[in-house]
Design an enzyme around this catalytic site. Structure first.
Site, PDB file in Angstrom:
ATOM      1  N   HIS A   1      -0.490  -0.642   7.601  1.00 51.23           N
ATOM      2  CA  HIS A   1      -1.287   0.235   6.738  1.00 51.23           C
ATOM      3  C   HIS A   1      -2.785  -0.025   6.936  1.00 51.23           C
ATOM      4  O   HIS A   1      -3.567   0.917   7.122  1.00 51.23           O
ATOM      5  CB  HIS A   1      -0.888  -0.004   5.276  1.00 51.23           C
ATOM      6  CG  HIS A   1      -1.728   0.737   4.283  1.00 51.23           C
ATOM      7  ND1 HIS A   1      -1.360   1.947   3.739  1.00 51.23           N
ATOM      8  CD2 HIS A   1      -2.941   0.438   3.728  1.00 51.23           C
ATOM      9  CE1 HIS A   1      -2.293   2.354   2.899  1.00 51.23           C
ATOM     10  NE2 HIS A   1      -3.268   1.451   2.874  1.00 51.23           N
ATOM     11  N   GLU A   2      -3.197  -1.290   6.888  1.00 54.48           N
ATOM     12  CA  GLU A   2      -4.618  -1.607   7.043  1.00 54.48           C
ATOM     13  C   GLU A   2      -5.122  -1.207   8.425  1.00 54.48           C
ATOM     14  O   GLU A   2      -6.256  -0.747   8.573  1.00 54.48           O
ATOM     15  CB  GLU A   2      -4.862  -3.097   6.790  1.00 54.48           C
ATOM     16  CG  GLU A   2      -4.557  -3.564   5.371  1.00 54.48           C
ATOM     17  CD  GLU A   2      -5.328  -2.802   4.312  1.00 54.48           C
ATOM     18  OE1 GLU A   2      -6.475  -2.385   4.579  1.00 54.48           O
ATOM     19  OE2 GLU A   2      -4.780  -2.603   3.217  1.00 54.48           O
TER      20      GLU A   2
ATOM     21  N   HIS B   1      -6.268   7.768   2.646  1.00 57.35           N
ATOM     22  CA  HIS B   1      -4.968   7.791   1.978  1.00 57.35           C
ATOM     23  C   HIS B   1      -4.409   9.209   1.901  1.00 57.35           C
ATOM     24  O   HIS B   1      -5.146  10.169   1.656  1.00 57.35           O
ATOM     25  CB  HIS B   1      -5.080   7.205   0.574  1.00 57.35           C
ATOM     26  CG  HIS B   1      -5.315   5.731   0.582  1.00 57.35           C
ATOM     27  ND1 HIS B   1      -6.327   5.124  -0.131  1.00 57.35           N
ATOM     28  CD2 HIS B   1      -4.684   4.727   1.236  1.00 57.35           C
ATOM     29  CE1 HIS B   1      -6.300   3.823   0.075  1.00 57.35           C
ATOM     30  NE2 HIS B   1      -5.319   3.554   0.907  1.00 57.35           N
TER      31      HIS B   1
ATOM     32  N   HIS C   1      -6.212   2.348   8.486  1.00 59.88           N
ATOM     33  CA  HIS C   1      -7.607   2.579   8.098  1.00 59.88           C
ATOM     34  C   HIS C   1      -8.539   2.296   9.267  1.00 59.88           C
ATOM     35  O   HIS C   1      -9.465   3.057   9.537  1.00 59.88           O
ATOM     36  CB  HIS C   1      -7.971   1.688   6.911  1.00 59.88           C
ATOM     37  CG  HIS C   1      -7.276   2.052   5.638  1.00 59.88           C
ATOM     38  ND1 HIS C   1      -7.139   3.351   5.208  1.00 59.88           N
ATOM     39  CD2 HIS C   1      -6.663   1.276   4.690  1.00 59.88           C
ATOM     40  CE1 HIS C   1      -6.495   3.370   4.054  1.00 59.88           C
ATOM     41  NE2 HIS C   1      -6.177   2.125   3.729  1.00 59.88           N
TER      42      HIS C   1
END
Length: 1022
Positions: free
Chosen positions: A249-250, A259, A253
């Site tokens: 997930h990180e 999101h 980014h």
């Protein structure tokens, strides 16, 4: 003017809502916030990291786990109305918003100060706890934008700013020094997951200006969106963030994604339940405008790894903040998964980085690929890219099996290009067209780039190719990586890899290990890494390594180093990862490296050192009088500088204690308080037997736990204290005293073993013997053993010498209830007979020789492990009057799970064998089947239950099934404090499954079970 005032008021309201992230950003917990310490010690972060990176923890504003800097704020038109720089009021952690990442209530902080400042500027119309709808706030923003005649620009589902895209999809990275070997492997697995599914490529940083740094920061899980440029930027994988899905997930980014739930069409798919949102966290649910967001044509993705979970920023763990709409079957889709990239994530990333329509990333050790439509012809105007990425230290052998492309001069139209590296600018190995099959191509490293283009209308079969990764080979460069085959996953069986490393003349080869986990064996007989000082297997041996401890840094004496990795056909482990580089000994220079007293060469650098009684001055080169010194008294006291006040920073004290020959020195700490915890990375004291800095280490100590008494092996001891430049504590006070070692002369008069004690000594006998009344001699012992320990060693009498004749020995072994006894044989040599009629070892499945027999053993072949069905095993060894052999040595341990019988009397079941002494271990999967007599059910009572807590019990949990297997009715999944009442089965069997992951562990559970008459239905007693 009134209209402009109203619009500005609306804008400031929205700004304040967005800036609710100032120190209000969520505290992170991996499926549980129990172990997250609110009073986080800043100095527990990665102190040794010297990279001056863009730190997300120092961002102007946080938006969930997204860090926003001043440049990002301009996207929101927050550009000068007021000073919006962050005011730090305590350190906060952040969550990725994933499933089960519960966020506790936040403390008051700078949000309230900011609102005060807004009011002082004249904007009094919005109360602190306004329930104004987000969309109306945005209306104010649009008015301001309209008044300024400026087009609104806000973050998109995927970034639309070209400067935020990583050029060529290549992201250089550095992994900080505080991560363990398993954490490093997991970070690489997360990067390989993105590589496998997209055309993004992660490479170890070399000389790139912009790159990411994985680091352990106090803000938990946190990252900027996209490439910041002009230097390194950090991605924080802080406390409890080291989960595969959270890192993926990180990295999303970092790659450029915001999101999913901020998309403008989100209200068509989810409902935001504002009443359930924590005060001050409403800004996390802001929705973007249709004209401002480009989701690259992808539909709303419930399954996205970038989507928040249902209870993110909720007032309570079981209250929804985001409620997905029901699908055509009336089912609400799951959201917030942190397991893997969704199809939508993959498709959107490919569009963002303009990945070619065909091709893929190939990561297996062998594989094949071919042109589109092969062998029936490829279409015109086709562009494909294949990226082969294998383990560093391996090379790629590419073999084209078919080639049928349009042939042109210089292969101008249709062609295949093969490049020796990770991208299109790597060195060209060849450009091919026509029907001639190219020669076999071999990469110089672990990556290869294959690009296919067609621009003609000519129809040919196309091409087909196979590749294979080969480990080992000649390496001639000044730096690089070597990893075990298939790293970061477990290495493959039956591998043998030999590397011959050569660096520039005049240098030696430095080798430093980041990760090391190879099957353990006393002599490294099975799997091992061998390192030699030269270019051949006959060069001087530096070491043969296995086990789980990283070898010390290695330096060759020439510019060559030889390495061989071998794995057998059985146990496979994570392997190793190492960096090699050219190494220069700066201490050989005429100026001694600029050091006043001593120069100590280190890998890649050097450091100055001082003689005992001196320490380095602030210039790190000259020496000055210091604490420490040479102590020759038989007893005395040592304290840290300044005791009992706090010790000063940057101190290095060395005490060398010397006693007379035949004496041993004991050190006893009276008080102890140093900075640090188990890692002892910052301030610490080391105690060694001997006088040099590389003599035998007894221990490295820090924290507040007073060490046990330490006794030297020789007549001297070295005590070294170091403090860094930050936190200082009270220090320590220790007493040393010398004691004569009676065992050093004539073994103390002991027949077998002599054990030195403080002020005296004791004699001890080998296995199978007991101490004589004279306390020195040994006589043959009775041979009955009762064993209750969870692990240990058993052996035949007189081991390792031959067992005596006419001997009978028994071992009555009892394990923790709910666990089985396991016997693993290390050595075995008992007189051979077809039916083991003479000398033999018998194993019984219970507590006596009246229980069912498991095995009767003799001969020279090491038997397979023996496992009882219950928590008891009985062993009996018998020798006759004739032939004697060496006997056996075995290890007894426990195995969880098994089949248990419920009876009228209450029985016990424990989560792990060391329940009560230690927390349960990681990587556990245990199943117990409890069965009652026909016509009876089972009652379960949980007397103790303490398992890592998480909203959906996703990490550690216990599952109960009302039947014989997992296909039966599921009673429930429990974690945290578990079920509060008794549980009853509806049938005559209950299956219990206990799972734990590799991070947080707790006390475990204790279940009492008994048979009971059937209840009408499955229920709990209130």
């Amino acid at each position: 003017m009134d209209y402009l005032y109203s619009a500005l008021t609306s804008k400031m309201n929205w700004i304040a809502l967005l800036l609710a992230g100032l120190t209000f950003c969520c505290k992170v917990s991996v499926h549980s916030c129990l172990d997250y310490d609110d009073s986080y010690d800043y100095y527990e972060e990665e102190k040794t990291e010297t990279i001056d990176y863009k730190d997300p923890c120092k961002a102007a504003v946080f938006w969930g786990d997204i860090a926003l800097d001043d440049e990002d704020l301009k996207m929101f038109h927050i550009d000068g109305t007021i000073d919006l720089k962050q005011q730090t009021h305590g350190r906060q952690g952040h969550t990725s918003g994933g499933l089960g990442e519960h966020v506790p209530t936040k403390k008051r902080g700078s949000l309230y100060l900011l609102l005060d400042r807004i009011r002082r500027l004249g904007f009094e119309s919005w109360p602190v706890n306004s329930s104004k709808d987000v969309s109306s706030i945005k209306t104010g923003i649009r008015r301001v934008n309209s008044a300024r005649n400026v087009k609104s620009r806000v973050p998109r589902a995927a970034t639309s700013r070209a400067e935020k895209i990583w050029p060529g999809g290549v992201i250089p990275y550095v992994i900080g020094g505080n991560f363990t070997g398993s954490q490093r492997a997991m970070l690489k697995q997360a990067m390989r997951h993105w590589e496998k599914q997209t055309c993004v490529t992660f490479i170890e940083k070399t000389d790139e200006e912009s790159y990411i740094v994985f680091t352990y920061r106090p803000c938990g899980c946190c990252s900027y969106v996209g490439r910041r440029g002009n230097g390194p930027q950090a991605i924080s994988i802080g406390k409890n963030c080291d989960k595969f899905g959270i890192v993926v997930h990180e990295l999303g980014h970092v790659i450029g994604f915001w999101h999913e739930h901020t998309r403008p069409d989100r209200d068509d798919h989810v409902t935001i339940i504002r009443d359930n949102i924590q005060p001050g966290q409403e800004y996390n649910f802001i929705k973007m405008e249709p004209g401002d967001v480009n989701s690259l044509g992808e539909p709303y993705d419930f399954d996205s790894i970038m989507h928040y979970a249902r209870n993110t920023f909720s007032r309570g763990m079981f209250l929804d903040t985001i409620l997905p709409s029901r699908d055509e079957n009336g089912v609400r889709p799951a959201i917030g998964q942190r397991t893997r990239l969704s199809k939508g994530d993959i498709s959107q990333a490919k569009k963002l980085y303009r990945c070619p329509a065909c091709g893929e990333t190939l990561q297996d050790s062998v594989g094949n690929f071919s042109s589109p439509g092969y062998p029936n012809g490829y279409p015109s105007y086709t562009h494909c890219v294949w990226r082969i990425s294998v383990t560093p230290g391996e090379k790629i052998v590419l073999n084209f099996t078919t080639m049928d492309l349009y042939k042109s001069s210089l292969c101008w139209y249709d062609y295949i290009e093969v490049r020796d590296g990770y991208w299109r600018k790597a060195p060209l190995l060849g450009r091919f067209c026509g029907d001639k099959i190219p020669e076999v191509l071999v990469s110089t490293d672990s990556r290869m780039w294959i690009e296919f283009r067609s621009s003609s209308n000519w129809v040919g079969k196309g091409f087909a190719a196979v590749y294979e990764a080969i480990c080992g080979g000649e390496i001639s460069k000044d730096s690089g990586q070597i990893q075990s085959p298939n790293y970061p996953d477990d290495y493959r069986p039956s591998k043998e890899c030999v590397w011959r490393i050569t660096v520039s003349e005049g240098y030696s080869v430095g080798l430093s290990f980041q990760v090391f986990e190879i099957e353990r064996h006393d002599s490294c007989a099975y799997d091992y890494l061998e390192v030699r000082d030269g270019l051949s297997e006959n060069s001087p041996l530096i070491g043969r390594f296995c086990g789980y401890d990283k070898p010390e840094d290695i330096r060759s004496t020439s510019n060559n180093l030889w390495m061989k990795f071998v794995s057998d056909g059985t146990v496979n482990k994570a392997g190793f990862a190492a960096n090699f580089f050219k190494e220069e000994d700066e201490c050989l220079k005429p100026d001694n490296g600029g050091c006043e007293q001593r120069c100590v060469n280190t890998l890649g650098s050097f450091k100055c050192a001082c003689d005992p009684g001196y320490e380095l001055a602030p210039d790190k080169k000259s020496c000055e009088a210091a604490c420490g010194g040479l102590l020759t008294k038989l007893n005395g006291t040592i304290t840290t500088p300044g005791w009992p006040k706090e010790y000063p920073p940057n101190k290095n004290c060395v005490w060398q204690v010397v006693a007379p020959t035949q004496y041993r020195i004991s050190m006893q700490f009276e008080a102890f308080e140093l900075e640090g915890n188990e890692v002892c990375k910052y301030d610490y004291v080391e105690v060694r037997s001997g006088l040099s800095s590389d003599s035998k280490l007894h221990g490295k100590y820090c924290g507040t736990e007073v060490p046990e008494v330490i006794t030297s092996q020789y007549n001297n001891m070295r005590i070294e204290f170091k403090s860094d430049n930050t936190v200082s504590k009270k220090g320590f006070k220790a007493h040393f005293f010398s004691d004569k070692d009676e065992c050093s002369k004539d073994n103390g008069g002991c027949q077998h073993e002599c054990i030195n004690t403080i002020g005296s000594y004791v004699c001890q006998c080998r296995n199978g013997f007991i101490l004589h009344e004279n306390k020195h001699d040994c006589k043959e012992a009775e041979c009955e053993h009762k064993i209750h320990s969870t692990t240990g060693t058993i052996s035949s009498p007189n081991w390792p010498d031959k067992y005596p004749s006419r001997k009978e020995c028994t071992w009555d072994i009892t394990a923790t209830p709910g666990h089985r006894v396991k016997i693993s044989f290390n050595e075995f040599e008992i007189e051979q007979h077809q039916e083991c009629a003479y000398d033999h070892l018998e194993a019984f499945d219970g507590d006596s020789d009246k229980t069912p027999i498991l095995s009767r053993l003799c001969g020279n072949k090491i038997p397979e492990p023996l496992i009882s069905t219950g928590n008891k095993m009985y062993l009996r060894f018998i020798s006759d009057a004739s032939v004697q052999r060496k006997g056996f040595q075995a290890t007894h341990s426990t195995e969880c799970g098994g089949r248990l019988k419920a009876e009228a009397r209450q029985k016990n079941l424990y989560s792990h064998a060391q329940f009560g002494d230690n927390n349960y271990p990681g990587h556990t999967d245990c199943e117990w089947l409890i069965v009652a007599e026909s016509g009876y059910g089972i009652e379960l009572t949980f007397t103790t239950f303490e398992v890592e807590e998480e909203a959906d019990c996703g990490y550690d949990y216990i599952e109960l099934y009302d039947g014989y297997d997992t296909g039966a009715h599921k009673i429930g999944r429990f974690c945290g404090s578990g079920p509060r009442e008794e549980l009853y089965s509806a049938g005559d069997a209950v299956l219990i499954h206990f799972h734990s992951d590799d991070t947080i562990s707790k006390k475990g559970f204790h279940i009492r079970y008994t048979s009971t008459k059937f209840q009408e239905a499955l229920h709990t007693r209130k």
